[in-house]
Design a protein around this motif. Structure first.
Motif, PDB file in Angstrom:
ATOM      1  N   ASP A 185       1.183   9.598   6.517  1.00  0.00           N
ATOM      2  CA  ASP A 185       1.392   9.678   5.072  1.00  0.00           C
ATOM      3  C   ASP A 185       0.254   9.012   4.313  1.00  0.00           C
ATOM      4  O   ASP A 185      -0.575   8.288   4.886  1.00  0.00           O
ATOM      5  CB  ASP A 185       2.725   9.027   4.698  1.00  0.00           C
ATOM      6  N   THR A 186       0.218   9.264   3.008  1.00  0.00           N
ATOM      7  CA  THR A 186      -0.861   8.715   2.182  1.00  0.00           C
ATOM      8  C   THR A 186      -0.872   7.195   2.183  1.00  0.00           C
ATOM      9  O   THR A 186      -1.905   6.589   1.916  1.00  0.00           O
ATOM     10  CB  THR A 186      -0.728   9.226   0.744  1.00  0.00           C
ATOM     11  N   ASP A 187       0.290   6.548   2.507  1.00  0.00           N
ATOM     12  CA  ASP A 187       0.326   5.083   2.568  1.00  0.00           C
ATOM     13  C   ASP A 187      -0.039   4.549   3.939  1.00  0.00           C
ATOM     14  O   ASP A 187       0.065   3.347   4.200  1.00  0.00           O
ATOM     15  CB  ASP A 187       1.715   4.576   2.164  1.00  0.00           C
ATOM     16  N   GLY A 188      -0.474   5.457   4.847  1.00  0.00           N
ATOM     17  CA  GLY A 188      -0.891   5.034   6.176  1.00  0.00           C
ATOM     18  C   GLY A 188       0.229   4.955   7.192  1.00  0.00           C
ATOM     19  O   GLY A 188      -0.015   4.666   8.368  1.00  0.00           O
ATOM     20  N   MET A 189       1.450   5.230   6.780  1.00  0.00           N
ATOM     21  CA  MET A 189       2.591   5.165   7.693  1.00  0.00           C
ATOM     22  C   MET A 189       2.778   6.513   8.399  1.00  0.00           C
ATOM     23  O   MET A 189       2.452   7.567   7.849  1.00  0.00           O
ATOM     24  CB  MET A 189       3.856   4.800   6.913  1.00  0.00           C
ATOM     25  N   PRO A 190       3.333   6.489   9.616  1.00  0.00           N
ATOM     26  CA  PRO A 190       3.613   7.756  10.317  1.00  0.00           C
ATOM     27  C   PRO A 190       4.560   8.621   9.501  1.00  0.00           C
ATOM     28  O   PRO A 190       5.512   8.123   8.890  1.00  0.00           O
ATOM     29  CB  PRO A 190       4.258   7.301  11.629  1.00  0.00           C
ATOM     30  N   GLY A 191       4.282   9.920   9.482  1.00  0.00           N
ATOM     31  CA  GLY A 191       5.061  10.832   8.663  1.00  0.00           C
ATOM     32  C   GLY A 191       5.783  11.884   9.476  1.00  0.00           C
ATOM     33  O   GLY A 191       6.201  11.648  10.618  1.00  0.00           O
ATOM     34  N   GLN A 192       5.901  13.067   8.895  1.00  0.00           N
ATOM     35  CA  GLN A 192       6.576  14.167   9.560  1.00  0.00           C
ATOM     36  C   GLN A 192       5.689  14.753  10.664  1.00  0.00           C
ATOM     37  O   GLN A 192       4.513  14.412  10.804  1.00  0.00           O
ATOM     38  CB  GLN A 192       6.928  15.252   8.539  1.00  0.00           C
ATOM     39  N   TRP A 193       6.300  15.669  11.414  1.00  0.00           N
ATOM     40  CA  TRP A 193       5.593  16.411  12.452  1.00  0.00           C
ATOM     41  C   TRP A 193       5.402  17.857  11.988  1.00  0.00           C
ATOM     42  O   TRP A 193       6.232  18.387  11.261  1.00  0.00           O
ATOM     43  CB  TRP A 193       6.403  16.437  13.745  1.00  0.00           C
ATOM     44  N   TYR A 194       4.307  18.490  12.419  1.00  0.00           N
ATOM     45  CA  TYR A 194       4.118  19.915  12.146  1.00  0.00           C
ATOM     46  C   TYR A 194       3.980  20.677  13.458  1.00  0.00           C
ATOM     47  O   TYR A 194       3.475  20.159  14.461  1.00  0.00           O
ATOM     48  CB  TYR A 194       2.927  20.174  11.224  1.00  0.00           C
ATOM     49  N   LEU A 195       4.441  21.928  13.425  1.00  0.00           N
ATOM     50  CA  LEU A 195       4.464  22.772  14.611  1.00  0.00           C
ATOM     51  C   LEU A 195       3.149  23.517  14.778  1.00  0.00           C
ATOM     52  O   LEU A 195       2.591  24.036  13.810  1.00  0.00           O
ATOM     53  CB  LEU A 195       5.608  23.789  14.490  1.00  0.00           C
TER      54      LEU A 195
END
Length: 579
Positions: A185-195
């Motif tokens: 994410d823009t805040d540097g935290m892990p975000g969603q996954w994409y296929l």
């Protein structure tokens, strides 16, 4: 002469009673795509006009006259769109422009104009399942929050586990490794996954979203307006995924394996995909000139593939069952019969293909010892090497037999030269993402994508018009004998065989013809069938077999009809006295 088969049967082929009733009837439908010969051009490796080591559109345009000499109806261009080229252009960053590596839109227009003057249609590759991670739509999705319209263009999901650190399901990439990559994410935290069913740089579109469908209708019209004759649709069976994205324990490519039949694969072959192609068929019908759609759909069993070519969907689909047939007469008769029966049931033409940019060239495949690994994972210098003489003889024979089959033919650039794979390519030269993602366990497809040899005595065998950079993939050192200029002057060359046989195929209308199997040879190692007045004999056994009385009009090798017998690993076309 080769040892003669202990059972003599050639004389029985001179009577019409020696053949079964036609399995497939001749067609009066003269629409070009029902009996077409389409030549695949892999632009990176066809011809380099400016010496930068990469083939390009002007290079293709310059050589279209030579392709016309093969009596082809169309060329199919593998991707030439704007791309970071992480997967040979199948990672598209802009579907409506030409990558500077290959030229400009003006160069594309010139290619279409020249092809049109030669009576050749231009089919372009369309890659609708996924794009490049550099595509503006995917970059917008990465910058947008979860559940946004931007992310709705792709398949984003929250991860499993209490902290979302596990992929949303267990799907694997076709190129190796997981089919999911986690974003930051823009805040540097892990975000969603994409296929991504392929490389992590190739995110899958979300085809449940009407906005995705509208975008590709725009793309279709952009190229149709520029005069293309149609589209070869990459992984056409993959666009729609099963609701809920359930886990899958079968093969990553969706083909059947023990306990996991291919029709249950949740990422391939969903019924909802057919509505998309019905819509596309309607768009093509708005344009003149019989524009076509051809599905690259790896579907089994074979009758399921015909769902893609019903009368209101695609015009053609690649016949991968035929492409992968072994050097075995029983297997070949079975796949031909199964194909014609299945496609005839929906009123569609069968297509026949022996090589493409994703598999080991058939010259090399047929030279491998029985039981040796083969397919799309390449042959390396530490693998058992093909027998080049046997492989070339069988490839020429298989091609000649294929040219006599009713339906459409696909050729892959260089097969008319008898090119083998580059089976001794250094690992350092390999660029296929499969090689990278599997740590070299799977070699990938570079061996069949090596730049073509045009002139025996020139640098890079004449691949480049001007001296410059080395070709993007290295060529084998012993390819001088395969060069087009050498073969053009040799009446017995593979190139001459292709020219002669494909001209006869057109003149005798074999693509719109019939097929009747021989009764006398149906339990032997000789594949024998009639198409109209032409008798085709392909000897896949160890012994020479007697030929009937008649005239040989095409032979896979100069000595194929040796002393009135068909030698092993050879094919002939004959005109006989049968009524």
């Amino acid at each position: 002469m080769s040892e003669i088969a202990p059972v003599l049967h050639g004389e029985h082929l001179s009577t019409s009673a020696a053949f079964h009733a036609p399995l497939h009837a001749a067609s009066e439908d003269d629409r070009w795509w029902r009996s077409s010969v389409i030549y695949q051009v892999y632009p990176r490796s066809f011809r380099d006009s400016n010496g930068d080591g990469m083939g390009d559109l002007p290079g293709i345009t310059a050589e279209l006259g030579r392709l016309a000499d093969l009596s082809i109806d169309a060329v199919w261009l593998s991707p030439f769109y704007t791309s970071p080229q992480r997967d040979g252009g199948y990672d598209v960053a802009d579907y409506c422009d030409v990558d500077p590596l290959f030229g400009t839109l003006a160069d594309f227009d010139a290619l279409v104009s020249r092809a049109d003057a030669l009576g050749i249609r231009v089919i372009v590759d369309l890659v609708p399942n996924h794009c490049s991670s550099d595509h503006v739509l995917f970059q917008a999705a990465l910058a947008a929050p979860a559940e946004s319209a931007e992310r709705g263009m792709f398949v984003f999901r929250d991860g499993r586990g209490t902290d979302g650190s596990e992929p949303p399901n267990n799907w694997q990439s076709h190129f190796g490794g997981p089919a999911w990559t986690r974003t930051v994410d823009t805040d540097g935290m892990p975000g969603q996954w994409y296929l991504h069913l392929f490389d992590s740089s190739q995110p899958d579109f979300n085809w449940d979203n009407p906005a995705v469908r509208a975008e590709f209708e725009r793309v279709l019209r952009f190229w149709l307006d520029r005069g293309v004759g149609g589209f070869r649709v990459d992984v056409a069976h993959a666009l729609v995924k099963a609701q809920g994205l359930p886990d899958w324990g079968g093969r990553a490519d969706g083909c059947s394996s023990e306990g996991f039949p291919g029709w249950e694969a949740p990422m391939f072959g969903q019924d909802e995909v057919h509505a998309i192609y019905r819509q596309w068929r309607g768009i093509l019908a708005e344009y003149d000139g019989e524009r076509i759609l051809c599905a690259e759909a790896s579907i089994d069993p074979l009758p399921r593939l015909t769902d893609w070519v019903r009368s209101d969907e695609m015009h053609q689909a690649f016949n991968f069952a035929y492409l992968h047939h072994p050097w075995n007469a029983h297997s070949l008769r079975h796949v031909i019969s199964s194909s014609l029966t299945a496609f005839d049931a929906v009123g569609a033409p069968t297509t026949w293909v022996l090589s493409n940019h994703d598999v080991v060239r058939h010259t090399s495949r047929f030279g491998l010892a029985e039981g040796a690994p083969r397919g799309g994972d390449g042959i390396g210098r530490s693998d058992a090497q093909p027998d080049t003489g046997t492989g070339l003889a069988r490839a020429r024979a298989a091609s000649l037999a294929m040219f006599a089959l009713p339906g459409g033919i696909y050729l892959y650039q260089g097969e008319e030269l008898g090119l083998p794979d580059h089976t001794a390519m250094p690992d350092a030269a390999r660029q296929d993402p499969t090689f990278v993602r599997t740590g070299g366990e799977r070699l990938g497809r570079d061996g069949c994508r090596v730049p073509l040899p045009w002139r025996a005595g020139a640098p890079s065998f004449g691949f480049a018009d001007v001296d410059g950079s080395a070709p993007w993939l290295p060529q084998p050192e012993d390819w001088a004998g395969y060069a087009r200029d050498v073969q053009s002057m040799d009446d017995d060359s593979t190139l001459s065989l292709y020219r002669t046989a494909l001209r006869l195929r057109r003149d005798l209308r074999l693509g719109a013809g019939s097929l009747s199997w021989s009764r006398a040879l149906e339990a032997t190692d000789v594949v024998a069938f009639r198409n109209g007045d032409v008798l085709v004999l392909l000897n896949m056994g160890e012994f020479a077999t007697p030929l009937p009385e008649g005239t040989v009009i095409a032979a896979s090798t100069p000595g194929a009809a040796d002393g009135g017998h068909l030698v092993p690993d050879a094919c002939v076309w004959m005109l006989t006295s049968a009524g």
